[in-house]
Design a protein around this motif. Sequence first.
Motif, short mmCIF file in Angstrom:
data_model
loop_
_atom_site.label_atom_id
_atom_site.label_comp_id
_atom_site.label_asym_id
_atom_site.label_seq_id
_atom_site.Cartn_x
_atom_site.Cartn_y
_atom_site.Cartn_z
N LYS A 103 -38.59 -11.70 4.36
CA LYS A 103 -37.77 -10.70 3.66
C LYS A 103 -38.58 -9.88 2.68
CE LYS A 103 -33.34 -13.02 3.72
NZ LYS A 103 -32.30 -13.62 2.91
N VAL A 104 -39.45 -10.54 1.94
CA VAL A 104 -40.08 -9.84 0.82
C VAL A 104 -41.38 -9.14 1.20
CG1 VAL A 104 -39.05 -11.40 -0.85
CG2 VAL A 104 -41.34 -11.87 0.00
N CYS A 105 -41.94 -9.43 2.37
CA CYS A 105 -43.24 -8.83 2.71
C CYS A 105 -43.11 -7.31 2.75
CB CYS A 105 -43.75 -9.33 4.05
SG CYS A 105 -45.33 -8.56 4.49
N PRO A 106 -43.95 -6.60 1.99
CA PRO A 106 -43.80 -5.14 1.95
C PRO A 106 -44.39 -4.42 3.15
CG PRO A 106 -45.54 -5.83 0.46
CD PRO A 106 -44.96 -7.08 1.04
N ARG A 129 -49.14 -11.46 -2.45
CA ARG A 129 -48.76 -12.85 -2.68
C ARG A 129 -47.27 -13.02 -2.97
NH1 ARG A 129 -52.84 -11.67 -5.59
NH2 ARG A 129 -52.15 -12.23 -7.67
N TYR A 130 -46.48 -12.00 -2.66
CA TYR A 130 -45.04 -12.12 -2.88
C TYR A 130 -44.47 -13.20 -1.96
CZ TYR A 130 -40.46 -10.29 -4.28
OH TYR A 130 -39.21 -10.11 -4.82
N TRP B 65 -49.28 -15.65 -9.64
CA TRP B 65 -49.21 -14.45 -10.48
C TRP B 65 -49.44 -14.89 -11.92
CZ3 TRP B 65 -44.02 -12.48 -8.06
CH2 TRP B 65 -44.29 -11.84 -6.85
N SER B 140 -38.30 -4.69 1.27
CA SER B 140 -39.07 -5.48 0.31
C SER B 140 -38.94 -4.89 -1.10
CB SER B 140 -40.53 -5.50 0.71
OG SER B 140 -41.30 -6.01 -0.35
N PRO B 141 -38.63 -5.75 -2.09
CA PRO B 141 -38.54 -5.26 -3.48
C PRO B 141 -39.82 -4.56 -3.94
CG PRO B 141 -37.63 -7.45 -3.33
CD PRO B 141 -38.23 -7.16 -1.99
N ILE B 142 -40.95 -4.85 -3.31
CA ILE B 142 -42.18 -4.17 -3.73
C ILE B 142 -42.09 -2.69 -3.40
CG2 ILE B 142 -44.64 -4.00 -3.19
CD1 ILE B 142 -44.85 -6.92 -3.35
N LEU B 143 -41.47 -2.38 -2.27
CA LEU B 143 -41.27 -0.97 -1.94
C LEU B 143 -40.29 -0.31 -2.90
CD1 LEU B 143 -42.13 1.00 0.49
CD2 LEU B 143 -43.07 -1.29 0.45
N TRP B 227 -36.11 -7.61 -10.15
CA TRP B 227 -35.70 -8.13 -8.84
C TRP B 227 -36.87 -8.63 -8.02
CZ3 TRP B 227 -31.43 -4.02 -7.42
CH2 TRP B 227 -30.27 -4.33 -8.15
N ILE B 228 -38.08 -8.22 -8.38
CA ILE B 228 -39.25 -8.86 -7.76
C ILE B 228 -39.10 -10.37 -7.93
CG2 ILE B 228 -41.72 -9.31 -8.10
CD1 ILE B 228 -41.74 -6.69 -7.00
N PHE B 229 -38.67 -10.78 -9.12
CA PHE B 229 -38.47 -12.20 -9.39
C PHE B 229 -37.09 -12.64 -8.89
CE2 PHE B 229 -41.08 -10.32 -12.76
CZ PHE B 229 -42.25 -11.02 -12.56
N MET B 231 -35.21 -11.82 -6.57
CA MET B 231 -34.94 -11.94 -5.14
C MET B 231 -35.55 -13.19 -4.53
SD MET B 231 -32.95 -9.54 -4.29
CE MET B 231 -32.26 -8.27 -5.32
N THR B 232 -36.16 -14.04 -5.36
CA THR B 232 -36.69 -15.28 -4.82
C THR B 232 -35.74 -16.43 -5.16
OG1 THR B 232 -37.90 -15.95 -6.79
CG2 THR B 232 -39.02 -14.44 -5.30
N LEU B 233 -36.01 -17.58 -4.56
CA LEU B 233 -35.15 -18.74 -4.78
C LEU B 233 -35.64 -19.60 -5.93
CD1 LEU B 233 -34.90 -19.62 -1.02
CD2 LEU B 233 -32.94 -19.01 -2.41
N ARG B 234 -36.77 -19.26 -6.53
CA ARG B 234 -37.41 -20.16 -7.48
C ARG B 234 -36.57 -20.36 -8.75
NH1 ARG B 234 -43.30 -21.42 -7.08
NH2 ARG B 234 -43.99 -20.39 -5.18
N TRP B 237 -36.19 -17.85 -11.80
CA TRP B 237 -36.17 -16.46 -11.34
C TRP B 237 -34.88 -16.14 -10.61
CZ3 TRP B 237 -41.68 -15.83 -8.74
CH2 TRP B 237 -42.65 -15.90 -9.74
#
Lengths: 285, 523
Positions: A103-106, A129-130, B65, B140-143, B227-229, B231-234, B237
């Motif tokens: 899901k998170v891979c850009p 590393r996401y 990170w 992807s939240p990075i986008l 949401w970078i954080f 959107m994870t299950l950790r 976060w």
Amino acid sequence: MAAAAAVGVPASRTHRPREGFAAEVPRPAPPAGPAGPSRRWVMVVDLAKCDGCRECTRACTAMHRVPPGQEWIRVYEMRDESTGLAYWLPRPCMQCDNAPCVKVCPVSATWKREDGIVMQDTSRCIGCRYCIAACPYQARGFNWVEPAATPERIGEPYDPEWNRVHFRGTTEKCIFCPALIKEGKLPACVAACPMGALYFGDREEDAVTNSQGETVRFSKLVVEQAGYRLLEELGTEPRVYYLPPRQRVYPAPPPEEAEPAGGAGRAAVPTVPRKRIDTAGGVRR
Amino acid sequence: MSTRQATPRFSEREERLLASLTAGGAGTYALIGGLLAVFLWGLVAYATQLRHGLGVTGLRDHVLWGVYIANFVFFIGVSHVGALMSAILRLTGAEWRRPITRMAEAITFASLLMGGLMPLVDMGRPDRLLNLVRYGRLQSPILWDLLSITTYLTGSTLFLYVPMIPDLALLRDRYAAGPAWRRRLYTLLSLGWQDTPAQRHRLELIMRVMAVIIIPIAVSVHTVVSWIFGMTLRAGWNSTIFGPYFVSGALFSGAAAVITAMAAFRWAYRLEDYITEAHFRRMGYLLIALGLAYGYFTFAEYLTPAYKMATAERGYLTAVFSGPFARLFWFTQLTGILLPLLLLTLPRIAWVPRLHRVPLLRPRPALAAAATYAVASVVLSAASPSLTMAGLNLNQWIPPWVLPTLAVWLFLAFLPVFHARPITAAVVASLLVNVGAWLKRYLIVVPTLLNPFLPIQRAPAGWAVYQPTWVEWSITAGALAGFLLIYIGFSKLFPIVPIWETREAPESREAAVQEGIVGVAAV
């Protein structure tokens, strides 16, 4: 070590360097049955049989030349909180159907295949590393330094199905050895397990096989032995099932002398031979 | 056009403001030289990282990170203030904002540039950056971050630039005979501004439309950063309120950065006529409101999982509340939120100066006690190994209540000082807010990564802890220096206080502004 021999990479393989990889993959033969895609790979780990010898990790590391520091199948030492029961837990990539990493891979460097495998293309990975942050199973590792087996140094083209060469600054993980599956072989770790604790097979076919050549009904195995999946509550829908560590009567192997997951000068190929434990001695069930 | 007005005359305070563009003594050059050296050192560190890979950092598979991402969240957070000042205050017609909008928007510009660089620095393969365009996945939240940060950078640059056009025209006329590069720069950038009513009308229209558009963009920026954080299950976060939580924290740290900048420019460029105590008071009110909102979100964010202590979250929460990160965490809460709020409010109480009548509550005895405590604890900790062997544990001789008592004592002793110097109080509070803000970003990133679902096992030596290396600290210092360089450079190219906007207000209104009464909107 007949099982380990099957892991060897055939000399005849001719894989072109990756470019438009997805299109190249030959689809598995169409199903004989009435409908549906043909393959759905699953793994079953019988925790009652695992004695923590880590042959699986060694075979995997040898097969993929896994760089030091990473273990694509890591054997955890666990202890049940309520009963105090200790057991070993081999953890490959769970190949989740609802994969947080995918899901998170850009850049689509990791993706879900129709046969259930979560693939990884390290030639596309940008190293953010996401996916490692997203994975609840810590199944992913990163090449923090230049790996020994780069395509240039080894002189071998990169092929994501083999994943035997590595790039600095990219993420990697277990991929269920799709190249071996294609040749009709078991993944390296499954083939190497001296206890026959790892089963691999096709869910559609409802059959899983271990290194001892035992082929059993997947549904029967998982139902009868109360199979479960790791961190089921997270909803990641893993494709790896665990059978509870019931009635572990054999002794665990002696603790390894300090063998870090990636000591500085550790050879990629395991050198310490381990005594095979005789499973015919009626140790289980 | 022949409608060009005669070269406008500048008032005394405007002359002083304009002098700041060119004036620069040895101190200025020393400051810029020092910052440049730090920035270049950061580049050296980055070159090292490029050559040897991310292995030169303290990051490993578990803490994947670290300070780079903390810097990223921090800078993006500080950048929030531009939208707050220029859009929210503009739309609500807060006239007092006029002299400080540009310095706030310039903070946005500089911190967005530095914050945007941080993920690039953090990338394992910066050479594959273009993959984000070639293979970019919108899922992807990075986008999301890439899109919203570039949009916000574009928008806030326009927001900085467009209201500057009339000032650039003033400068163009002023430097008609000045240095050629300045003349060319201002002529180019002023886009032929002639200060006609039609142009003014258009400018006002653009500003009002942009003020409406920039607010959702700014909110989106820090929301998707969170949401970078989120959107994870950790554990730590996996939170639904991360969006508003981060936005409130961003506004808080941004407003604090503006107060610091106000004081610095006021002092360095002698802008006392523009930036008055009333401005600090109003920004102080803003900071109090934002701090309360941020404190509320923090409380909600930590109480809900802490009450339940679910399995997944237990390790992380224990590490933060009472484990290895407890000191840092409680420092950020007490010194990063509570103390700044107290500093902004309590010194304003009328009877505060009377505290000085109590001899013990004067700064000197309090400082003496604090110094004694510091010396005693240093000596005792140095001597304790031998003394403990002798059966004496001298560390126990200092009861745990001494430190908090000392803190309260110091605070009470300095209250009257801050009462007399409200600007100092505001600046101290702001600096504390920003130090706390950076540490809190660190605490959001690192403890969660050290408390994963599966136990950390078979990690090679040094992989299960996080110790940032010189490379990371150098790049962090370089980024801060780069931020300051851009900011100072900006103030040397363009007047840091809008001339035409502060001129527009008639003298009487200005007086009212200074009194804090505030007139009607000029629009």
